[in-house]
Design a protein around this motif. Structure first.
Motif, PDB file in Angstrom:
ATOM      1  N   GLU A 164      26.255  35.737  48.288  1.00 18.60           N
ATOM      2  CA  GLU A 164      27.574  35.761  47.656  1.00 18.60           C
ATOM      3  C   GLU A 164      28.676  36.273  48.591  1.00 18.60           C
ATOM      4  OE1 GLU A 164      24.464  36.315  44.403  1.00 18.60           O
ATOM      5  OE2 GLU A 164      24.824  37.109  46.422  1.00 18.60           O
ATOM      6  N   HIS A 179      29.255  37.205  33.148  1.00 12.74           N
ATOM      7  CA  HIS A 179      30.562  37.732  33.566  1.00 12.74           C
ATOM      8  C   HIS A 179      30.741  37.540  35.078  1.00 12.74           C
ATOM      9  CE1 HIS A 179      29.716  39.911  29.793  1.00 12.74           C
ATOM     10  NE2 HIS A 179      31.028  39.933  29.633  1.00 12.74           N
ATOM     11  N   ASP A 213      32.660  35.815  36.874  1.00 14.50           N
ATOM     12  CA  ASP A 213      34.010  35.840  37.423  1.00 14.50           C
ATOM     13  C   ASP A 213      34.413  37.251  37.826  1.00 14.50           C
ATOM     14  OD1 ASP A 213      33.952  36.558  34.723  1.00 14.50           O
ATOM     15  OD2 ASP A 213      36.021  35.897  34.368  1.00 14.50           O
ATOM     16  N   GLU A 214      33.963  38.242  37.057  1.00 20.47           N
ATOM     17  CA  GLU A 214      34.247  39.633  37.410  1.00 20.47           C
ATOM     18  C   GLU A 214      33.453  40.049  38.639  1.00 20.47           C
ATOM     19  OE1 GLU A 214      34.333  42.443  34.037  1.00 20.47           O
ATOM     20  OE2 GLU A 214      34.036  40.674  32.762  1.00 20.47           O
ATOM     21  N   VAL A 270      32.547  38.062  41.059  1.00 19.29           N
ATOM     22  CA  VAL A 270      33.202  37.410  42.191  1.00 19.29           C
ATOM     23  C   VAL A 270      34.399  38.227  42.673  1.00 19.29           C
ATOM     24  CG1 VAL A 270      34.566  35.389  42.876  1.00 19.29           C
ATOM     25  CG2 VAL A 270      32.423  35.087  41.630  1.00 19.29           C
ATOM     26  N   GLY A 271      35.182  38.745  41.743  1.00 18.85           N
ATOM     27  CA  GLY A 271      36.332  39.557  42.126  1.00 18.85           C
ATOM     28  C   GLY A 271      35.923  40.800  42.899  1.00 18.85           C
ATOM     29  N   ARG A 272      34.851  41.445  42.450  1.00 18.88           N
ATOM     30  CA  ARG A 272      34.393  42.653  43.151  1.00 18.88           C
ATOM     31  C   ARG A 272      33.829  42.308  44.529  1.00 18.88           C
ATOM     32  NH1 ARG A 272      31.972  47.100  39.017  1.00 18.88           N
ATOM     33  NH2 ARG A 272      33.712  47.088  37.546  1.00 18.88           N
ATOM     34  N   GLN A 305      34.710  39.812  46.373  1.00 19.31           N
ATOM     35  CA  GLN A 305      35.820  39.477  47.264  1.00 19.31           C
ATOM     36  C   GLN A 305      36.508  40.731  47.789  1.00 19.31           C
ATOM     37  OE1 GLN A 305      36.521  36.374  48.462  1.00 19.31           O
ATOM     38  NE2 GLN A 305      37.803  37.576  49.859  1.00 19.31           N
ATOM     39  N   SER A 306      36.597  41.765  46.966  1.00 25.86           N
ATOM     40  CA  SER A 306      37.201  43.009  47.454  1.00 25.86           C
ATOM     41  C   SER A 306      36.377  43.607  48.588  1.00 25.86           C
ATOM     42  CB  SER A 306      37.342  44.021  46.305  1.00 25.86           C
ATOM     43  OG  SER A 306      36.082  44.560  45.903  1.00 25.86           O
ATOM     44  N   ASP A 319      36.937  41.410  51.687  1.00 24.73           N
ATOM     45  CA  ASP A 319      38.223  41.760  52.299  1.00 24.73           C
ATOM     46  C   ASP A 319      38.079  43.031  53.142  1.00 24.73           C
ATOM     47  OD1 ASP A 319      39.369  39.588  51.033  1.00 24.73           O
ATOM     48  OD2 ASP A 319      40.247  40.775  49.403  1.00 24.73           O
TER      49      ASP A 319
END
Length: 386
Positions: free
Chosen positions: A217, A290, A292-293, A295-297, A299-300, A303
């Motif tokens: 991921e 969940h 999508d949540e 994925v957001g974590r 991506q952080s 980054d």
């Protein structure tokens, strides 16, 4: 090839205690390295401590996962021995038949099931051979040895990538399994689709090719291999994945393998019953629901990984491509000095003998402190800086 594991931190240096008279382990047990888990940080007055030594997700599970775990109260009952609900959820999520999925206690548990089925001693007493890159996941030589097979370790290239040509050349009529770790732990680069296709085409179809995607991921390389594509195209490919990293469920131990029926039928025989607890199964299913949540974590963290990698290169450090949730510093003999320097700053990192240091991506403050540590570290080997 001998393994230099665990020369880094003394995590398993306790004296061997003699057993009862006549009680001895299998000879291979004394020859195997011991798994050395990342150590927690040492408290330093005035500093918040951070653990960057175990490739853990520094973020807790998403709220929906914690709620699903709380609802699982029937822990007096055994879980489903084949994790049917999880396999059904994964099948729908990944677009694969649920019959092609076998659950395990983390991706390592899934790997051990595979080795139990395909690698060990032959009836004539000779050993099967398992080929893999080195340095790679440190559990590989332990798992292969305990299965009764022989490790064939092929050194990674200077940039931390698998030497697939050398690995293909090492395949013999005794080879039953090849392990491809992508992104490679601890060095970081991911394998590319075209090179894996060429590799699979170059080895006999009777050799099981394992694509270990524990950090899948986190990969952002557009040319990176997709294990699911390889599994669909090649009957001898097995994909390993886990909920430990991106989903933040390392403590629950839930992973799985994906392969076509010609392989899965044997993995089911070797699978450990009840390997995934009911709480772990519920948590994994909720995390998929969940995603999508998740994925957001992730991506952080990606980054932050990119910020750390860019910061290291700005400092002149020569680091491999980082596609997992960690970076690799090929510090050689200076690895232990760097780990000690980090410890003095309340950071725990993972040193590997006289080879290098792996540093997990953690909280932003931890990552910033790590970059400052790299700026002030004075024992960098000649040639490591650009």
């Amino acid at each position: 090839m001998t393994s230099p594991l665990n020369q880094n931190d003394g995590a398993n240096d306790a004296a061997v205690v003699p057993g009862p008279a006549g009680v001895t382990p299998r000879p291979v047990v004394d020859r195997l390295p011991k798994y050395a888990a990342g150590k927690p940080p040492v408290p330093v007055e005035g500093l918040t401590s951070y653990k960057l030594s175990s490739n853990e997700n520094p973020l807790p599970p998403i709220p929906g996962v914690l709620e699903a775990m709380a609802r699982e109260t029937a822990v007096n009952r055994y879980p489903d021995p084949v994790s049917g609900r999880l396999r059904a959820a994964l099948g729908g999520f990944l677009g694969v038949p649920e019959e092609d999925i076998v659950a395990g206690a983390g991706s390592l548990g899934a790997l051990n099931q595979l080795l139990a089925a395909f690698a060990g001693h032959r009836e004539d007493g000779t050993q099967d051979e398992v080929v893999y890159a080195w340095r790679s996941f440190e559990a590989y030589p332990i798992s292969v040895g305990l299965a009764g097979a022989k490790s064939i370790q092929i050194p990674v290239k200077a940039d931390g990538r698998h030497d697939l040509d050398a690995m293909a050349a090492a395949v013999t009529d005794r080879t039953t399994v090849v392990l491809l770790c992508t992104p490679n732990n601890p060095t970081g680069p991911a394998l590319r689709r075209d090179e894996v296709e060429r590799f699979i085409a170059s080895v006999p179809s009777g050799v099981v090719v394992v694509i270990d995607e524990a950090y899948q991921e986190f990969v952002r390389d557009p040319e990176a291999v997709d294990g699911l594509e390889m599994y669909r195209n090649h009957a001898n490919v097995v994909v390993l994945r886990t909920f430990s990293k991106a989903h933040g469920l390392a403590g629950l131990r839930v992973g799985y393998s994906i392969s076509q029926p010609g392989i899965t039928q044997y993995l089911r025989v070797a699978a450990v019953p009840f390997a995934v607890s009911s709480i772990a199964e519920a948590a994994a299913i909720a995390s998929l629901a969940h995603f999508d949540e998740v994925v957001g974590r992730v991506q952080s963290l990606v980054d932050e990984r990119d910020r750390v990698t860019a910061g290291l290169r700005e400092l002149g450090w020569d680091v491999p491509d980082a596609q997992g949730n960690f970076v690799w510093l090929a510090l050689g003999d200076a690895a232990s000095d760097f780990a000690a320097h980090a410890q003095a700053k309340a950071l725990s990192v993972r040193a590997f003998g006289a080879e290098g240091v792996r540093v997990s991506i953690g909280e932003p403050e931890a990552n910033t402190r790590f970059l400052e540590l790299c700026r002030t570290f004075t024992k960098v080997p000649q040639g490591f800086l650009r």
